[in-house]
Design an enzyme around this catalytic site. Structure first.
Site, short mmCIF file in Angstrom:
data_model
loop_
_atom_site.label_atom_id
_atom_site.label_comp_id
_atom_site.label_asym_id
_atom_site.label_seq_id
_atom_site.Cartn_x
_atom_site.Cartn_y
_atom_site.Cartn_z
N HIS A 1 40.84 -8.37 78.57
CA HIS A 1 41.81 -7.40 79.07
C HIS A 1 41.58 -7.07 80.54
O HIS A 1 42.51 -7.07 81.34
CB HIS A 1 41.75 -6.11 78.24
CG HIS A 1 42.39 -6.24 76.91
ND1 HIS A 1 42.54 -5.18 76.04
CD2 HIS A 1 42.96 -7.31 76.27
CE1 HIS A 1 43.14 -5.58 74.94
NE2 HIS A 1 43.39 -6.87 75.05
N ILE B 1 50.83 -9.73 67.82
CA ILE B 1 51.43 -8.46 68.23
C ILE B 1 52.51 -8.69 69.29
O ILE B 1 53.54 -8.02 69.32
CB ILE B 1 50.36 -7.47 68.75
CG1 ILE B 1 50.97 -6.11 69.05
CG2 ILE B 1 49.63 -8.02 69.96
CD1 ILE B 1 51.47 -5.35 67.87
N TYR C 1 47.60 -19.21 82.69
CA TYR C 1 47.83 -17.81 83.05
C TYR C 1 48.05 -17.66 84.55
O TYR C 1 48.81 -16.81 85.00
CB TYR C 1 46.64 -16.95 82.61
CG TYR C 1 46.34 -16.99 81.13
CD1 TYR C 1 47.29 -17.39 80.19
CD2 TYR C 1 45.07 -16.65 80.65
CE1 TYR C 1 47.00 -17.43 78.84
CE2 TYR C 1 44.77 -16.67 79.29
CZ TYR C 1 45.74 -17.08 78.40
OH TYR C 1 45.44 -17.11 77.06
N LYS D 1 46.11 -2.22 73.47
CA LYS D 1 44.98 -1.34 73.16
C LYS D 1 43.87 -2.15 72.46
O LYS D 1 44.17 -3.18 71.84
CB LYS D 1 45.44 -0.16 72.32
CG LYS D 1 46.16 -0.55 71.01
CD LYS D 1 45.21 -1.06 69.95
CE LYS D 1 45.86 -1.92 68.94
NZ LYS D 1 44.87 -2.66 68.12
N ASP E 1 39.97 -1.85 67.09
CA ASP E 1 41.29 -2.35 66.69
C ASP E 1 42.22 -1.26 66.19
O ASP E 1 43.40 -1.22 66.56
CB ASP E 1 41.12 -3.43 65.62
CG ASP E 1 42.40 -4.23 65.42
OD1 ASP E 1 42.90 -4.80 66.40
OD2 ASP E 1 42.92 -4.25 64.29
N SER F 1 50.62 -19.66 78.02
CA SER F 1 49.56 -19.90 77.06
C SER F 1 48.51 -20.78 77.72
O SER F 1 48.68 -21.20 78.88
CB SER F 1 50.12 -20.56 75.79
OG SER F 1 49.15 -20.59 74.77
#
Length: 328
Positions: free
Chosen positions: A80, A15, A59, A98, A179, A37
């Protein structure tokens, strides 16, 4: 416009690579600065492919970069909250894919972190920034289709053969309600301007996919005897539709979340086709995010909205696995 919001991306999910990063680059306000990554080779490969100046092999490194204003988080759902909060604690604005979290409690912790650190936090529902939804809301408010009696929405696709996909890891937040079911839920809440009172969901729970919900059909009970009926799935033919039925007419959106922006209005006077110019919803999302982060525009979709959406998803999941009606 000379002012730019400088973006960093944590992870190279599909995405991000195919939609959100190109959307940021196509926006009026955004500038891609860095991608991170879990290994430097993957980060450098993605950065080279997409023309991103900086690549990081962890990160933590990207969060420490002072040249980054905002972080986009497209990681698996169970990550998340952790990385969004860490980014906000580093002073970055956060656009989180999302569903914003695994549950409403996590979403609330993220909302609290945004408030504490004085940064903007948004959930990445790109479709909400397409101008057709303002038009549709105006049609509904005008009374042209009468009083709303019901909403029906779908979002399904078939990816069941990809057994290693993160969508099929239950402890990682896999399943169709997380999802794609989140889309019909969010659009009904947005159009009705209300929260559902109860959820009843029946699901196909697949043992060969780590017992996630591969297909789910449900009803959400809203105030004034209005209901959303919906189905979502990852093991069915592709559709993403919306129908709003009123006492005097209806609105059909054949491609409600992705695809062509055309929609249709049916009334006693006949059928009206409404076409939209080709618009990049991801670019519109990036521009809205930047102007919210800069305080140039009132926030339409606050962290509280994301928490409310997660409360509904929580109820839907509980109903699906318990096979009972659940109060929201």
């Amino acid at each position: 416009m000379t002012r730019k919001l400088r973006w960093g991306v944590i992870g190279s999910a599909s995405i991000a690579v195919h939609s959100v990063i190109p959307g940021i680059k196509a926006s009026e306000t955004g500038e891609m600065t860095a991608i991170a990554s879990r290994g430097i080779a993957k980060a450098e490969e993605t950065a080279a492919k997409l023309g991103i100046p900086k690549a990081y092999g962890s990160y933590e490194e990207i969060l420490a970069d002072p040249d980054i204003d905002a972080i986009y988080v497209p990681l698996p759902n169970h990550l998340h909250m952790e990385w969004s909060i860490r980014a906000m604690e580093a002073g970055k604005h956060v656009l989180c894919e999302k569903p914003i979290a695994m549950n409403a409690e996590e979403a609330q912790r993220m909302a609290d972190a945004a408030a504490k650190n004085g940064v903007h936090l948004a959930e990445a529902f790109m479709y909400r920034h397409h101008p057709r939804y303002d038009e549709i809301a105006a049609i509904v408010a005008s009374g042209e289709i009468g009083d709303i009696r019901g909403i029906h929405s779908t979002f399904t696709f078939n990816n069941a053969g990809d057994a290693k996909n993160v969508r099929y890891r239950r402890e990682w937040g896999g399943g169709s309600l997380y999802d794609v079911g989140c889309y019909p839920i969010s659009v009904a809440r947005m159009l009705l301007g209300a929260e559902p009172e109860a959820a009843t969901v029946h699901a196909l729970i697949s043992p060969e996919h780590d017992n996630v919900d591969m297909m789910a059909s449900g009803i959400l009970e809203f105030p004034n005897s209005v209901a959303l009926t919906f189905d979502c799935g990852m093991w069915a033919a592709f559709r993403n539709t919306l129908e709003i039925t009123g006492t005097d007419g209806r609105i059909e959106v054949p491609s409600a979340f992705i695809g062509d922006g055309t929609y249709y209005v049916f009334t006693k006077d006949g059928k009206r086709e409404v076409k939209q110019p080709e618009l990049n919803q991801y670019a519109l999302q990036a521009d809205a995010f930047a102007r919210n982060a800069w305080g140039e525009r009132d926030v339409r979709f606050s962290p509280a909205d994301a928490v409310a959406n997660m409360k509904v998803i929580d109820a839907c999941l509980e109903s699906a696995y318990s096979r009972k009606r659940v109060l929201v």
